[in-house]
Write a protein that holds these residues in place. Sequence first.
Motif: not given
Length: 347
Positions: A207-208, A214, A197, A211-212, A193-194, A186-187
Amino acid sequence: MWNYLLKRLLLMIPTLLGVVTITFVVIQFVPGGPVEQMVGQLQGRDAAGAEGRASGGPGYLGRQGVDAERVEEIKKLYGFDKPAHERYFQMLGQFARFDLGKSFFHNKDVWQLIREKLPVSISLGLWTFFLTYLISIPLGIAKAVRAGTPFDTTTTVLMLLGYAIPGFVLGVVLLVFFAGGNFFQWFPLRGLTSPDWASLSLAGKVVDYLWHIVLPVIALLAGSFATVTLMTKNSVLEEIRKQYVLTARAKGLAESVVLRRHVFRNALMPIMTGFPAAFVGAFFTGSLLIETLFSLDGLGLLSYESAIRRDYPVVLGSLFLFTLIGLVTTLLRDIAYLWVDPRVKYE
């Protein structure tokens, strides 16, 4: 009040001077300094180069050491050709101009290194600090109001359980279960960051980023709730039992009014004493293992690597900066006392 503030500001100077001086003296006796490490690297490189050639062949020169002239050049490069007292006063002059020096091994200014690592530390620090207090203070008040009930007992057990589990252990569990282990993916496994990004929209970037962040924040938060929550609970309980609260209730004031206008304001005093340490600690300490585990390049990892590699400008410069921030936040805490309790006098 103004005299007190002036005295505190002036006392920051000898405090900073003492911290930096003690650290500078100690590192003079630490073995394996930057000169020794560089010499060791050169010797290893020379040995590897010699072993790479055919042993005994026409190009073989044997293991090559580092001659004294090269060692002197290395000392001059790092400034160790000067006496210790001269380097000390040079360092103080730089710090007085807020020049933290230049890293021995990164070939960058210490300020630049800190700025590069700050995004990670700010992310972890802000989320950890604010979520800890936003959750712990209301929870502590609720526990005090419901002291002895099943709610109080259950939340205490859960908090102590979280406090007993080290953050890095929880981080490993979270990665295994929710970041590509044998269960759920899920993560993300690493980074803040992706890779794409920069090409995302503003909403996509937010959101990205969330997401990272959490899993690292959850790993850091697990052990942070217990201390603040129990301190809040005990402080509120102590105030609730005082005579002025009984008098306010006898006057017919609603319980919410008694808690909001009387109890909480006085109970806030001991809680505020932990603000500076918690604020500074959230940014600059305690996140080394989490940063390593989640591949986050922050100040915790920088400080650790600098100490291991004997990168003294980074060690001393970051220590000077962190100490200054700690002193300023402590002063702000004392000033905030006046806002919380006008009876406090600094005379």
